[in-house]
Design a protein around this motif. Structure first.
Motif, PDB file in Angstrom:
ATOM      1  N   UNK A   1      -9.637   3.453   5.211  1.00 60.10           N
ATOM      2  CA  UNK A   1      -9.343   2.111   4.930  1.00 60.10           C
ATOM      3  C   UNK A   1      -8.291   2.097   3.743  1.00 60.10           C
ATOM      4  N   UNK A   2      -8.357   2.969   2.786  1.00 61.60           N
ATOM      5  CA  UNK A   2      -7.439   2.957   1.967  1.00 61.60           C
ATOM      6  C   UNK A   2      -5.954   3.331   2.291  1.00 61.60           C
TER       7      UNK A   2
ATOM      8  N   UNK B   1      -0.348   2.498   4.007  1.00 61.40           N
ATOM      9  CA  UNK B   1       0.612   2.490   5.056  1.00 61.40           C
ATOM     10  C   UNK B   1       1.154   1.127   5.504  1.00 61.40           C
ATOM     11  N   UNK B   2       0.246   0.202   5.115  1.00 64.92           N
ATOM     12  CA  UNK B   2       1.040  -1.162   5.467  1.00 64.92           C
ATOM     13  C   UNK B   2       1.755  -1.751   4.460  1.00 64.92           C
ATOM     14  N   UNK B   3       1.472  -1.154   3.027  1.00 68.49           N
ATOM     15  CA  UNK B   3       2.203  -1.888   1.918  1.00 68.49           C
ATOM     16  C   UNK B   3       3.553  -0.951   1.883  1.00 68.49           C
TER      17      UNK B   3
ATOM     18  N   UNK C   1       9.355  -1.035   2.872  1.00 70.82           N
ATOM     19  CA  UNK C   1      10.477  -0.324   3.852  1.00 70.82           C
ATOM     20  C   UNK C   1      11.228  -1.601   4.336  1.00 70.82           C
ATOM     21  N   UNK C   2      10.494  -2.423   4.899  1.00 67.79           N
ATOM     22  CA  UNK C   2      11.242  -3.502   5.757  1.00 67.79           C
ATOM     23  C   UNK C   2      11.911  -4.490   4.413  1.00 67.79           C
ATOM     24  N   UNK C   3      11.531  -4.490   3.499  1.00 65.56           N
ATOM     25  CA  UNK C   3      12.115  -5.340   2.291  1.00 65.56           C
ATOM     26  C   UNK C   3      13.555  -4.611   2.106  1.00 65.56           C
TER      27      UNK C   3
ATOM     28  N   UNK D   1      -4.963  -9.623  -3.206  1.00 64.81           N
ATOM     29  CA  UNK D   1      -5.757  -8.511  -3.797  1.00 64.81           C
ATOM     30  C   UNK D   1      -5.388  -7.266  -3.218  1.00 64.81           C
ATOM     31  N   UNK D   2      -4.767  -6.812  -1.924  1.00 63.70           N
ATOM     32  CA  UNK D   2      -4.346  -5.794  -1.151  1.00 63.70           C
ATOM     33  C   UNK D   2      -2.918  -5.320  -2.170  1.00 63.70           C
ATOM     34  N   UNK D   3      -2.074  -6.125  -2.373  1.00 65.98           N
ATOM     35  CA  UNK D   3      -1.094  -5.572  -3.369  1.00 65.98           C
ATOM     36  C   UNK D   3      -1.246  -5.328  -4.480  1.00 65.98           C
TER      37      UNK D   3
END
Length: 97
Positions: free
Chosen positions: A45-46, A51-53, A58-60, A83-85
């Motif tokens: 989960x972490x 990875x998603x962050x 990277x995209x930004x 919260x994820x950020x």
């Protein structure tokens, strides 16, 4: 780039020797440590959150930003309503330092 943003290379030592180099996260291998730490010691989960962050950064164009701009992006995550950020920022900062 994240580890380097948190702990950039500093100024050279006052009494430099031939082998003395400024110390930062990259020169101490902190970036490589973080990769192994997250791969081996964190739950899926972490890992997925990280990875998603990282993909979002990277995209930004995070890698193309200068030090001050990268700091602002990371502080934006620290102060985010999402919260994820916040969790991503906390994981990266605490393990880098």
């Amino acid at each position: 780039a994240i580890a380097d943003t948190f702990i950039p290379e500093g100024l050279p030592p006052i009494l430099p020797s031939a082998e003395a180099k400024p110390i930062g996260a990259l020169s101490t291998g902190t970036d490589q440590f973080l990769i192994k730490l997250f791969e081996k010691c964190y739950e899926k989960e972490d890992q997925d959150l990280i990875k998603s962050q990282l993909k979002g950064l990277n995209k930004s164009g995070f890698l193309d930003l200068n030090q001050a701009e990268r700091e602002q992006v990371l502080l934006g995550k620290k102060n985010s309503e999402i919260e994820e950020e916040k969790k991503f920022y906390s994981l990266m900062r605490s393990n880098t330092v």
